[in-house]
Design an enzyme around this catalytic site. Structure first.
Site, mmCIF file in Angstrom:
data_model
loop_
_atom_site.group_PDB
_atom_site.id
_atom_site.type_symbol
_atom_site.label_atom_id
_atom_site.label_comp_id
_atom_site.label_asym_id
_atom_site.label_seq_id
_atom_site.Cartn_x
_atom_site.Cartn_y
_atom_site.Cartn_z
ATOM 1 N N ARG A 83 -43.452 9.818 -47.597
ATOM 2 C CA ARG A 83 -42.180 10.404 -47.159
ATOM 3 C C ARG A 83 -42.421 11.484 -46.118
ATOM 4 O O ARG A 83 -41.552 11.746 -45.293
ATOM 5 C CB ARG A 83 -41.442 11.048 -48.349
ATOM 6 C CG ARG A 83 -40.819 10.075 -49.319
ATOM 7 C CD ARG A 83 -39.984 10.831 -50.335
ATOM 8 N NE ARG A 83 -39.255 11.895 -49.668
ATOM 9 C CZ ARG A 83 -39.065 13.116 -50.152
ATOM 10 N NH1 ARG A 83 -39.526 13.433 -51.336
ATOM 11 N NH2 ARG A 83 -38.395 14.014 -49.476
ATOM 12 N N ARG A 115 -31.199 20.862 -57.625
ATOM 13 C CA ARG A 115 -31.002 21.319 -56.254
ATOM 14 C C ARG A 115 -29.519 21.213 -55.943
ATOM 15 O O ARG A 115 -29.055 20.238 -55.387
ATOM 16 C CB ARG A 115 -31.863 20.499 -55.298
ATOM 17 C CG ARG A 115 -33.340 20.765 -55.523
ATOM 18 C CD ARG A 115 -34.208 19.850 -54.729
ATOM 19 N NE ARG A 115 -34.457 20.309 -53.379
ATOM 20 C CZ ARG A 115 -35.275 19.694 -52.531
ATOM 21 N NH1 ARG A 115 -35.902 18.618 -52.915
ATOM 22 N NH2 ARG A 115 -35.457 20.154 -51.311
ATOM 23 N N ASP A 164 -43.416 24.688 -49.786
ATOM 24 C CA ASP A 164 -43.981 23.370 -49.468
ATOM 25 C C ASP A 164 -45.504 23.396 -49.311
ATOM 26 O O ASP A 164 -46.118 22.353 -49.108
ATOM 27 C CB ASP A 164 -43.336 22.810 -48.187
ATOM 28 C CG ASP A 164 -41.921 22.306 -48.439
ATOM 29 O OD1 ASP A 164 -41.508 22.223 -49.618
ATOM 30 O OD2 ASP A 164 -41.220 21.990 -47.459
ATOM 31 N N LYS A 170 -41.150 16.781 -40.078
ATOM 32 C CA LYS A 170 -40.129 15.995 -40.787
ATOM 33 C C LYS A 170 -38.863 16.821 -40.985
ATOM 34 O O LYS A 170 -37.750 16.356 -40.742
ATOM 35 C CB LYS A 170 -40.694 15.573 -42.161
ATOM 36 C CG LYS A 170 -39.655 15.083 -43.152
ATOM 37 C CD LYS A 170 -40.272 14.708 -44.472
ATOM 38 C CE LYS A 170 -40.383 15.831 -45.476
ATOM 39 N NZ LYS A 170 -39.134 16.226 -46.164
ATOM 40 N N ASN A 171 -39.048 18.079 -41.406
ATOM 41 C CA ASN A 171 -37.882 18.901 -41.736
ATOM 42 C C ASN A 171 -37.116 19.382 -40.501
ATOM 43 O O ASN A 171 -36.036 19.946 -40.629
ATOM 44 C CB ASN A 171 -38.297 20.095 -42.601
ATOM 45 C CG ASN A 171 -38.660 19.652 -44.011
ATOM 46 O OD1 ASN A 171 -38.482 18.491 -44.370
ATOM 47 N ND2 ASN A 171 -39.183 20.573 -44.815
ATOM 48 N N CYS A 220 -36.573 14.973 -54.089
ATOM 49 C CA CYS A 220 -37.794 15.215 -54.849
ATOM 50 C C CYS A 220 -37.446 15.798 -56.217
ATOM 51 O O CYS A 220 -36.494 16.572 -56.353
ATOM 52 C CB CYS A 220 -38.665 16.219 -54.106
ATOM 53 S SG CYS A 220 -40.027 15.502 -53.216
#
Ligand code: UD1
Length: 420
Positions: A398, A123, A306, A22-23, A118
């Site tokens: 997600r 952030r 993560d 995903k990233n 999230c």
């Protein structure tokens, strides 16, 4: 809102295929803005975050075709307009701010809502903005918006105070067509950044130093369309590795780049897990009793933040004391209160969590507070006595493709309850 119900106690067996990261895919989708051509992304994970970012690009008049079955995304940005993207979509996830760099590069100006994401701590985007300003961009912030404008972008030497993943990516994309040379120092070294750089290079960019803390970008006049297959998801792989460890099972995980998972395999090996690579597959055998360990999250190649929540679930079930220190995000222990409801013994002291292994966890109703916290609860549910019912699983969707199907194929007793 859907729920996941897991009956704990099943051993896992068989094989699981890991999706693309995903990233990696999210910045690659944003990078498509940079060429006025068609780009193709192969083997893309069909995830909620991917769909949201594609919708955000569509709100800028990009033409996007998604083949869910084949995992193929075709993005045509020839008709892209410098309009305000749908703010609702931008606020839904932080990664949508990654369209800022490419939009500035292509149009010289852009206005966008401040990003969401999230709930794991504040952030900020100061490092992204510091990089843009160094390239000659004028930035204004106010009323929930960031507004950027630049008559021309000029390459610069940019030192990041912290190796931010998103800032490194955004600055790379903003500078790829700037005049002259840009050097990002103390850049993030995550594999997903290297993948973005490879994609940009396949579009005609000139980027070197990928995978190191000094990235050099020589500006080019234009970029063309490209076809690309992103890397495998090291965090999804790590989640299944911990699933094997927590259930004391042996499984085969397909879709692994050995180097990318070293920070995870090193810790699991220290705990006593047996692992063997064969090509792009990993056989993980966790039949033995495991030892407690201390974990400190760090930028890559350190232990990934993560994977912190999933690791906490595992350590909750290992006899002895383990200490987890979270250095990347200041509010990333919310899963600990849910794990405690299941019988875990965890004490939080600032950025550290002291975990005392318990003999058993008990299934109960818990809530996914963010993406990886949700994954951690699935892992705890796999060994929790009785039933674990996880709500707010939209967070999990997600970042994990068909997670309950993958666990079911491995023999877990898990089902999704679809709520109207
Ligand atoms: C990315 C990942 C996310 C992962 C994180 C850290 C994506 C889409 N998401 O998020 O899954 O958890 O890297 O590995 O790739 N920071 C600042 N100023 C900034 C930017 C960041 O202070 O301008 C701080 C953040 O608040 C945080 C730390 O830097 O404390 C790390 O953030 P960053 O590396 O930017 O993470 P993301 O790119 O948001």
């Amino acid at each position: 809102m859907d729920k996941l119900v897991i009956r704990g106690g099943c051993k896992l067996r068989g094989e699981v295929d890991i999706d693309a990261a995903k990233n990696a895919v999210l910045p690659i989708i944003a990078a498509c803005i940079l060429s006025g051509d068609k780009c193709e992304i192969w083997n893309a994970p069909m995830l909620r975050d991917v769909f949201v970012l594609c919708e955000a690009l569509k709100s800028l008049c990009a033409d996007i075709d998604i083949d869910v079955e084949k995992g193929k995304i075709i993005i045509d940005t020839s008709g892209l307009m410098n309009v305000e993207p749908d703010g609702e979509l931008i606020r839904k996830m932080r990664a949508s701010f990654l369209i800022m760099g490419p939009m500035i590069s292509r149009f010289g100006k852009f206005k966008v809502s401040l990003p969401g994401g999230c709930n794991i701590g504040t952030r900020p985007i100061d490092l992204h903005l510091k990089g843009f300003r160094a390239l000659g961009v004028d930035i204004k912030i106010g009323h929930g918006y960031v507004e950027a404008s630049a008559s021309r972008l000029i390459g610069a030497r940019i030192y990041l105070d912290f190796p931010s993943v998103g800032a490194t990516e955004n600055i790379m994309m903003a500078s790829v067509m700037a005049e002259g040379e840009t050097i990002i120092e103390n850049a993030a070294e995550e594999p997903e950044i290297e993948d973005l750089g490879k994609f940009l290079n396949s579009m005609g960019a000139k980027i070197t130093g990928l995978g190191t803390d000094t990235i050099k970008i020589t500006g080019v006049k234009e970029l063309r369309g490209a076809s690309y297959k992103p890397i495998f998801d090291r965090i999804e792989a790590g989640t299944f590795m911990i699933a094997a460890a927590i259930t004391k099972s042996t499984i085969k995980i397909n879709g692994i780049i050995e180097d990318h998972i070293k920070p995870i395999t090193a810790k699991l090996a220290e705990m006593g897990v047996d692992m063997e690579m064969s090509g792009e597959s990993l056989i993980i055998d966790a039949a033995r009793d495991l030892k407690p360990v201390d974990i400190k999250t760090m930028p890559y190649p350190g232990f990934p933040t993560d994977m912190q929540a999933q690791m906490m679930s595992l350590l909750c079930c290992i006899k002895g004391t383990s200490v987890i220190t979270e250095t990347i995000f200041e509010n990333r222990f919310m899963h600990s209160s849910e794990l405690k409801r299941m019988g875990a013994s965890i004490k939080i002291d600032g950025r550290s969590a002291v975990v005392e292994g318990v003999d058993r966890l008990t299934g109960c109703e818990v809530k996914a507070t963010d993406l990886r916290a949700g994954a951690a609860l699935i892992l705890a549910g796999l060994i929790g006595e009785g039933c674990t019912e996880i709500s707010d699983i939209y967070h999990i969707d997600r970042g994990y493709v068909g997670i309950e199907k993958k666990f079911k194929n491995l023999g877990a007793n898990i089902k999704r309850i679809i709520m109207d």
